[in-house]
Scaffold this active site. Structure first.
Site, PDB file in Angstrom:
ATOM      1  N   CYS A 196     -32.038  -8.182   6.714  1.00  0.00           N
ATOM      2  CA  CYS A 196     -30.958  -8.950   6.128  1.00  0.00           C
ATOM      3  C   CYS A 196     -31.757 -10.170   5.743  1.00  0.00           C
ATOM      4  CB  CYS A 196     -29.950  -9.073   6.717  1.00  0.00           C
ATOM      5  SG  CYS A 196     -30.087  -9.751   8.456  1.00  0.00           S
ATOM      6  N   MET A 197     -30.698 -11.593   5.695  1.00  0.00           N
ATOM      7  CA  MET A 197     -31.365 -12.762   5.489  1.00  0.00           C
ATOM      8  C   MET A 197     -32.376 -13.455   6.243  1.00  0.00           C
ATOM      9  SD  MET A 197     -29.867 -13.532   2.597  1.00  0.00           S
ATOM     10  CE  MET A 197     -29.536 -15.314   2.318  1.00  0.00           C
TER      11      MET A 197
END
Length: 651
Positions: free
Chosen positions: A29-30
């Site tokens: 993810c981020m």
């Protein structure tokens, strides 16, 4: 140099999770590399945390290694590249010969393995499992939301300027192009969600995409609509939103798996997809879309009602509770709610309020920077995490700064609540797309409310700063122990004529070469400079340094210490002894307790370890040895609690 760093982090993560063969699937993810692990007992959590570049580790349904934005995608790509798969694809299983298995048997074998892993972990509630699955569906789409959202924000700003007469109509075509790019995501989001839902639930990805496309009702015209079987009204394209798509694909996965079991292999490829699409397609159009439409409309209406009635109070509660959700990795479950609100009302008022949690983090970090400016190690962490913190990516601050210190995490939550109260009190502040947060969210705030959002950010910064400055500073974080030696009594020893700080043997026994240790992570000193001792049958455990107990593994097989010059010393008892669940270990100390070198800290049933077929060799590791010049004792054989294993020169 950047590539060398990425390769190093990727390789060290593999070394500490038991190798690529112990990974079933990898996504990111981020800020996090997320791995589905096959055997958690092979994971060296202390080793993962000690990797230079790793900001924290979370052991949930997936093992999450936090390396920060910008780095995470490169590390994840490097890791899957080395294995020869793509992100989200199953890793090959060297231990199981699947060449003789049918596709059906492979699916069943994987399902059995995952089921066994889940049972071995802490019990999960059905609700938590559902929310985690929803989160996994949207994680791969987050970067797309960020890019498309910002493009849409630029288009909205240009469109407003053109309407106001500040720019000419020559900008029309550029605005159209930008909107086309944005709509490439949001207009067909149900298709992407359908594909990801199928991957998550174990259905065929392409069929999941088709079910998502069914909700768009392509080919239906206003003159000849399909009707809601409950009220007779015409169905609308997209009715039920992505909530309906997720549910429909989940049902698809059940039907498809069932058909695979009962349809003969010779005609399975023809009959199963045809029946699955026909049955689930009809089910989606005539049952899911009407019911999910009512649910999504009610959900959006309820949230708007709470925000309108609750105002500042509701904003405070939401802003204060969001950080714990991020800490648990549950914040992604809000993505479908945001999207439904944007689809129904044009903006989501939840996102600006929840973004205040990041502002509270920033304020807390600034207070720590000022109050703890003598603590160079802490301030360096803050410097590295603050830039992305201002952009709303709070995980580096959470796992690298506030959460390890305890109090600042709570005061940061208070700051987020204050910012949320301001945004909630002013009201009508919404985001027209999702993805970014913090300052990066400003271009996506709905017209006329940007200043209200900015005021919320400033309130969050100020609230987190004030609460932390006066109430959230831990005393032991104010100064760097390495720079405050003159104010504390320290243990200094003479060793080969040098003035050094010494680390003593934690057990009585026979010192052995690391090359004889049957664990590559330990043998290669991945975690730091190390010495190994095979303990005597009657040996107790002793503190190797004067200092503080910094951690104790739940199973008691590993104990961390911080000595008076800041060395971080880990005593790891045995190889793979975590499998014994703590039975052989009887410790008499607790986390945070002060100890003196040679102090008896517990006993170990060494016989129980050897009878389990495990190696009792005990490793002493300086996990931050890169900060010191380490000298290892030479020509030692029999050792006891008075034997120096290693020493470090005092700067």
């Amino acid at each position: 140099m950047a590539e060398d760093k990425i390769t190093r982090i990727a390789n060290q993560i593999y070394q500490n999770v038991g190798g690529a063969e112990n990974v079933d699937k990898l996504i990111h993810c981020m800020t996090r590399v997320r791995m589905t692990i096959r055997d958690m007992s092979k994971v060296n959590m202390d080793g993962l945390k000690a990797i230079d570049g790793v900001m924290g580790v979370v052991d949930d349904e997936t093992l999450q290694v936090i390396v920060g934005p910008g780095t995470v995608n490169k590390v994840a790509e490097k890791m899957v590249e080395e294995v020869g798969v793509k992100l989200g694809e199953p890793f090959p299983e060297d231990a199981i010969d699947e060449s003789q298995m049918t596709d059906k048997e492979r699916v069943e074998a994987k399902a059995a393995r995952v089921k066994a892993e889940q049972k071995a972990k802490q019990k999960q509630t059905p609700i938590k499992r559902i929310l985690k699955s929803i989160s996994n569906i949207f994680i791969p789409l987050i970067p797309v939301f960020v890019g498309a959202g910002l493009i849409g924000g630029i288009a909205a700003v240009l469109s407003n300027l053109m309407v106001a007469g500040d720019i000419g109509k020559s900008w029309t075509e550029l605005i159209l192009v930008l909107n086309i790019l944005k709509n490439g995501v949001f207009a067909y989001l149900s298709v992407y969600v359908g594909i990801n839902s199928a991957i998550e639930f174990g259905a065929t990805p392409g069929m999941g995409g088709v079910i998502g496309a069914v909700t768009l009702l392509n080919g239906m015209t206003p003159e000849a609509p399909l009707h809601n079987i409950f009220n007779g009204q015409a169905l609308a394209a997209g009715q039920g939103g992505i909530i309906g798509v997720i549910f429909a694909v989940w049902v698809l996965s059940i039907v498809e798996k069932r058909l695979h079991k009962i349809i003969p292999d010779s005609i399975d490829i023809i009959i199963t997809p045809t029946l699955s699409l026909l049955v689930i397609g009809l089910f989606t159009i005539f049952l899911v879309m009407p019911v999910a439409g009512v649910i999504s409309n009610s959900l959006v209406g309820a949230i708007n009602w709470v925000l309108n009635v609750g105002g500042a109070f509701a904003g405070f509660i939401l802003g204060a509770l969001f950080l714990p959700m991020v800490m648990l990795g549950l914040h992604q479950i809000l993505t479908p709610i945001h999207i439904e609100m944007i689809d129904k009302t044009g903006s989501t008022p939840l996102l600006p309020i929840l973004a205040m949690a990041g502002a509270g983090q920033v304020g807390a970090a600034l207070a720590l920077w000022i109050r703890c400016r003598k603590n160079k190690e802490l301030t360096n962490l803050i410097k590295g995490a603050l830039p992305v913190g201002f952009l709303g990516i709070g995980e580096p601050l959470i796992y690298g700064v506030t959460l390890p210190l305890g109090k600042p995490f709570i005061t940061a939550c208070i700051g987020g609540g204050i910012g949320g109260a301001v945004v909630g009190g002013l009201g009508h502040v919404g985001a027209i797309a999702i993805g970014p947060s913090g300052l990066a969210l400003i271009p996506l705030i709905n017209n006329g409310h940007i200043m209200a959002y900015v005021l919320g950010l400033l309130a969050g910064y100020a609230g987190g700063f004030v609460a932390t400055y006066f109430f959230g500073i831990p005393k032991d974080a104010i100064t760097d122990q390495k720079e405050d030696l003159s104010k504390t009594e320290k243990t200094i020893d003479s060793f080969d004529g040098a003035t050094v700080a010494a680390i003593y043997a934690p057990v009585d026994g026979q010192e052995v070469a690391l090359s004889e240790v049957h664990d590559p992570i330990m043998a290669q000193e991945v975690m730091g400079k190390s010495m190994a001792v095979v303990p005597n049958a009657d040996s107790a455990l002793y503190a190797p340094v004067d200092g503080k107990v910094s951690m104790i593994a739940d199973t008691g097989h590993a104990i961390g210490f911080t000595d008076q010059i800041g060395e971080e010393v880990l005593v790891h008892v045995g190889i793979d002894t975590v499998k014994l669940g703590g039975k052989p270990f009887h410790l008499t100390i607790k986390d945070g307790e002060q100890v003196t070198r040679g102090q008896k800290i517990g006993t170990v049933d060494w016989k129980e370890i050897t009878e389990a077929g495990l190696d009792p060799v005990t490793i002493t590791i300086i996990t931050n040895s890169a900060n010191y010049k380490v000298n290892k004792a030479k020509n030692v054989s029999q050792v006891n609690d008075r034997t120096i294993l290693m020493n470090t020169e005092v700067a």
